[in-house]
Design a protein around this motif. Structure first.
Motif, PDB file in Angstrom:
ATOM      1  N   ALA A   1      -6.615   7.898  -8.572  1.00  0.00           N
ATOM      2  CA  ALA A   1      -5.169   7.729  -8.748  1.00  0.00           C
ATOM      3  C   ALA A   1      -4.840   6.441  -9.474  1.00  0.00           C
ATOM      4  O   ALA A   1      -3.999   6.417 -10.376  1.00  0.00           O
ATOM      5  CB  ALA A   1      -4.481   7.767  -7.381  1.00  0.00           C
ATOM      6  N   GLN A   2      -5.509   5.348  -9.104  1.00  0.00           N
ATOM      7  CA  GLN A   2      -5.181   4.068  -9.735  1.00  0.00           C
ATOM      8  C   GLN A   2      -5.559   4.047 -11.214  1.00  0.00           C
ATOM      9  O   GLN A   2      -4.899   3.386 -12.025  1.00  0.00           O
ATOM     10  CB  GLN A   2      -5.822   2.896  -8.996  1.00  0.00           C
ATOM     11  CG  GLN A   2      -7.340   2.832  -9.050  1.00  0.00           C
ATOM     12  CD  GLN A   2      -7.985   3.579  -7.900  1.00  0.00           C
ATOM     13  OE1 GLN A   2      -7.341   4.434  -7.263  1.00  0.00           O
ATOM     14  NE2 GLN A   2      -9.242   3.262  -7.620  1.00  0.00           N
TER      15      GLN A   2
ATOM     16  N   TRP B   1       1.523   7.719  -9.228  1.00  0.00           N
ATOM     17  CA  TRP B   1       2.944   7.409  -9.408  1.00  0.00           C
ATOM     18  C   TRP B   1       3.652   8.579 -10.078  1.00  0.00           C
ATOM     19  O   TRP B   1       3.186   9.100 -11.091  1.00  0.00           O
ATOM     20  CB  TRP B   1       3.095   6.144 -10.236  1.00  0.00           C
ATOM     21  CG  TRP B   1       2.420   4.937  -9.641  1.00  0.00           C
ATOM     22  CD1 TRP B   1       2.063   4.776  -8.333  1.00  0.00           C
ATOM     23  CD2 TRP B   1       2.004   3.755 -10.319  1.00  0.00           C
ATOM     24  NE1 TRP B   1       1.446   3.547  -8.157  1.00  0.00           N
ATOM     25  CE2 TRP B   1       1.405   2.908  -9.364  1.00  0.00           C
ATOM     26  CE3 TRP B   1       2.089   3.323 -11.645  1.00  0.00           C
ATOM     27  CZ2 TRP B   1       0.894   1.653  -9.692  1.00  0.00           C
ATOM     28  CZ3 TRP B   1       1.586   2.081 -11.975  1.00  0.00           C
ATOM     29  CH2 TRP B   1       0.994   1.246 -11.011  1.00  0.00           C
ATOM     30  N   GLN B   2       4.784   8.986  -9.513  1.00  0.00           N
ATOM     31  CA  GLN B   2       5.451  10.202  -9.972  1.00  0.00           C
ATOM     32  C   GLN B   2       6.906   9.998 -10.380  1.00  0.00           C
ATOM     33  O   GLN B   2       7.542  10.933 -10.849  1.00  0.00           O
ATOM     34  CB  GLN B   2       5.393  11.261  -8.873  1.00  0.00           C
ATOM     35  CG  GLN B   2       3.977  11.709  -8.538  1.00  0.00           C
ATOM     36  CD  GLN B   2       3.941  12.765  -7.449  1.00  0.00           C
ATOM     37  OE1 GLN B   2       4.916  12.974  -6.741  1.00  0.00           O
ATOM     38  NE2 GLN B   2       2.807  13.437  -7.326  1.00  0.00           N
TER      39      GLN B   2
ATOM     40  N   ASP C   1      10.969   9.344  -0.647  1.00  0.00           N
ATOM     41  CA  ASP C   1      10.649   9.993   0.620  1.00  0.00           C
ATOM     42  C   ASP C   1      11.831  10.878   1.001  1.00  0.00           C
ATOM     43  O   ASP C   1      12.992  10.471   0.830  1.00  0.00           O
ATOM     44  CB  ASP C   1      10.421   8.937   1.709  1.00  0.00           C
ATOM     45  CG  ASP C   1      10.168   9.562   3.062  1.00  0.00           C
ATOM     46  OD1 ASP C   1       9.021   9.970   3.309  1.00  0.00           O
ATOM     47  OD2 ASP C   1      11.128   9.646   3.862  1.00  0.00           O
TER      48      ASP C   1
ATOM     49  N   VAL D   1      -2.209   7.410  -4.191  1.00  0.00           N
ATOM     50  CA  VAL D   1      -0.910   7.851  -4.712  1.00  0.00           C
ATOM     51  C   VAL D   1      -0.877   7.778  -6.232  1.00  0.00           C
ATOM     52  O   VAL D   1      -1.055   6.705  -6.820  1.00  0.00           O
ATOM     53  CB  VAL D   1       0.235   6.994  -4.140  1.00  0.00           C
ATOM     54  CG1 VAL D   1       1.583   7.445  -4.718  1.00  0.00           C
ATOM     55  CG2 VAL D   1       0.252   7.077  -2.620  1.00  0.00           C
TER      56      VAL D   1
ATOM     57  N   ASN E   1      -2.778   5.962 -12.955  1.00  0.00           N
ATOM     58  CA  ASN E   1      -1.604   5.092 -13.034  1.00  0.00           C
ATOM     59  C   ASN E   1      -1.751   4.060 -14.148  1.00  0.00           C
ATOM     60  O   ASN E   1      -0.805   3.774 -14.895  1.00  0.00           O
ATOM     61  CB  ASN E   1      -1.389   4.374 -11.703  1.00  0.00           C
ATOM     62  CG  ASN E   1      -1.102   5.330 -10.556  1.00  0.00           C
ATOM     63  OD1 ASN E   1      -0.623   6.437 -10.762  1.00  0.00           O
ATOM     64  ND2 ASN E   1      -1.405   4.907  -9.339  1.00  0.00           N
TER      65      ASN E   1
ATOM     66  N   THR F   1      -5.610   3.241  -4.506  1.00  0.00           N
ATOM     67  CA  THR F   1      -4.532   3.974  -3.850  1.00  0.00           C
ATOM     68  C   THR F   1      -4.786   5.467  -3.969  1.00  0.00           C
ATOM     69  O   THR F   1      -5.391   5.926  -4.937  1.00  0.00           O
ATOM     70  CB  THR F   1      -3.167   3.640  -4.499  1.00  0.00           C
ATOM     71  OG1 THR F   1      -2.146   4.421  -3.863  1.00  0.00           O
ATOM     72  CG2 THR F   1      -3.163   3.952  -5.982  1.00  0.00           C
TER      73      THR F   1
ATOM     74  N   SER G   1       0.801  -1.224   0.000  1.00  0.00           N
ATOM     75  CA  SER G   1       0.000   0.000   0.000  1.00  0.00           C
ATOM     76  C   SER G   1       0.834   1.276   0.000  1.00  0.00           C
ATOM     77  O   SER G   1       0.317   2.351  -0.325  1.00  0.00           O
ATOM     78  CB  SER G   1      -0.933   0.015   1.221  1.00  0.00           C
ATOM     79  OG  SER G   1      -0.184  -0.043   2.429  1.00  0.00           O
ATOM     80  N   ASP G   2       2.112   1.197   0.368  1.00  0.00           N
ATOM     81  CA  ASP G   2       2.963   2.391   0.389  1.00  0.00           C
ATOM     82  C   ASP G   2       3.641   2.510  -0.970  1.00  0.00           C
ATOM     83  O   ASP G   2       4.663   1.872  -1.230  1.00  0.00           O
ATOM     84  CB  ASP G   2       4.007   2.290   1.498  1.00  0.00           C
ATOM     85  CG  ASP G   2       4.700   3.631   1.750  1.00  0.00           C
ATOM     86  OD1 ASP G   2       4.734   4.462   0.812  1.00  0.00           O
ATOM     87  OD2 ASP G   2       5.209   3.847   2.866  1.00  0.00           O
ATOM     88  N   LEU G   3       3.069   3.315  -1.840  1.00  0.00           N
ATOM     89  CA  LEU G   3       3.519   3.405  -3.222  1.00  0.00           C
ATOM     90  C   LEU G   3       4.276   4.709  -3.508  1.00  0.00           C
ATOM     91  O   LEU G   3       4.395   5.110  -4.660  1.00  0.00           O
ATOM     92  CB  LEU G   3       2.322   3.278  -4.172  1.00  0.00           C
ATOM     93  CG  LEU G   3       1.467   2.021  -3.990  1.00  0.00           C
ATOM     94  CD1 LEU G   3       0.384   1.970  -5.060  1.00  0.00           C
ATOM     95  CD2 LEU G   3       2.306   0.766  -4.012  1.00  0.00           C
ATOM     96  N   ARG G   4       4.824   5.311  -2.478  1.00  0.00           N
ATOM     97  CA  ARG G   4       5.651   6.499  -2.691  1.00  0.00           C
ATOM     98  C   ARG G   4       6.913   6.121  -3.454  1.00  0.00           C
ATOM     99  O   ARG G   4       7.566   5.140  -3.126  1.00  0.00           O
ATOM    100  CB  ARG G   4       6.041   7.115  -1.357  1.00  0.00           C
ATOM    101  CG  ARG G   4       4.901   7.729  -0.568  1.00  0.00           C
ATOM    102  CD  ARG G   4       5.388   8.153   0.809  1.00  0.00           C
ATOM    103  NE  ARG G   4       5.780   6.988   1.612  1.00  0.00           N
ATOM    104  CZ  ARG G   4       6.537   7.068   2.702  1.00  0.00           C
ATOM    105  NH1 ARG G   4       7.024   8.242   3.093  1.00  0.00           N
ATOM    106  NH2 ARG G   4       6.831   5.973   3.380  1.00  0.00           N
TER     107      ARG G   4
END
Length: 264
Positions: free
Chosen positions: A212-213, A165-166, A119, A163, A216, A161, A113-116
């Protein structure tokens, strides 16, 4: 503690009289560090080099792989996300792979779940990209069903998510899928069938901000279209076509169309 900065400056050559098992154990500990230089520039870089060059003995590879698999269950994100990188090096350069590793990777990659991507304190995390690297390598192995890895890629794209993706995670996942699509034993049904659940989601077309998903997924498929169209670079001098290229391109275009029907 070993002077790893000096070892790095010497292209990671094993120091004279160095105890390889002890040094590998240090590197494994460094892979869990929250300090990005210790983990990435020293720990991972040294261990990857030593695996690739055969410094890590054959009899240490499977125990090392088992340890990486255990790390998929860690409560520290950097520990989880660097595990697939080590497995990828072992599979790619030493040909070592256990069915249990594939099972554990599949469970982790679908659920992370942590798709950063990055950091400020921990540095590069890159769960999607690091997992994609291993997915693409596993997808080339004849003992791993290609469709299994393609379905896993679809699951990863569609998982809910917040997030977006970047850090080119979409490119890395598209490239991994492209690699799998070069498998000579991949049927046309499997080459396009993994896209069916993606098509169902994109066809919903609900009003409002794009989740977001979905963003992505759209960007991953657009890059995948380019990768498949141009041929997939497996090595510096090895660019391979996808055997079902035309069918895959047609299906990707069909799947993408509802998201931007005004474009073509």
């Amino acid at each position: 503690m070993t002077d790893w900065q000096t070892i790095r400056s010497n292209d990671f050559r094993v120091p004279e009289g160095g105890d390889v098992p002890r040094l590998v154990a240090e590197l494994v500990d460094m892979l869990a560090s929250p300090d990005p230089e210790t983990r990435d520039e020293l720990g991972y870089s040294a261990l990857a080099t030593w695996i690739h060059e055969g410094v890590v003995p054959d009899d240490q590879l499977r125990p090392l792989g088992d340890l990486m698999v255990q790390r998929f269950g860690s409560d520290q994100v950097q520990v989880r996300t660097f595990a697939p990188l080590v497995l990828d090096v072992m599979v790619a350069t030493r040909g070592v792979c256990e069915p249990a590793w594939v099972d554990a990777f599949e469970r982790w990659y679908a659920a992370e779940s942590d798709l950063r991507g990055h950091d400020p304190q921990l540095g590069w995390l890159h769960a999607v990209a690091h997992g994609a690297d291993l997915l693409g390598e596993l997808g080339l192995r004849p003992d791993v069903p290609a469709r299994r890895m393609l379905d896993l890629a679809a699951t990863r794209m569609l998982a809910g998510t917040p997030v977006v993706w970047q850090a080119q995670e979409d490119d890395r996942l598209a490239y991994a899928v492209g690699r799998v699509l070069t498998r000579a034993d991949l049927s046309r049904t499997d080459a396009v069938g993994w896209l069916d659940p993606v098509a169902d989601v994109l066809a919903e077309g609900r009003p409002g901000p794009v989740p977001a998903q979905v963003s992505n997924t759209l960007r991953t498929l657009r890059m995948l279209y380019l990768v498949v169209d141009r041929g997939v670079r497996i090595g510096p001098d090895d660019v391979r076509p996808a055997p079902e290229r035309d069918a895959v391109l047609a299906r990707i275009a069909e799947v993408l169309h509802p998201a931007s029907p005004w474009a073509w």
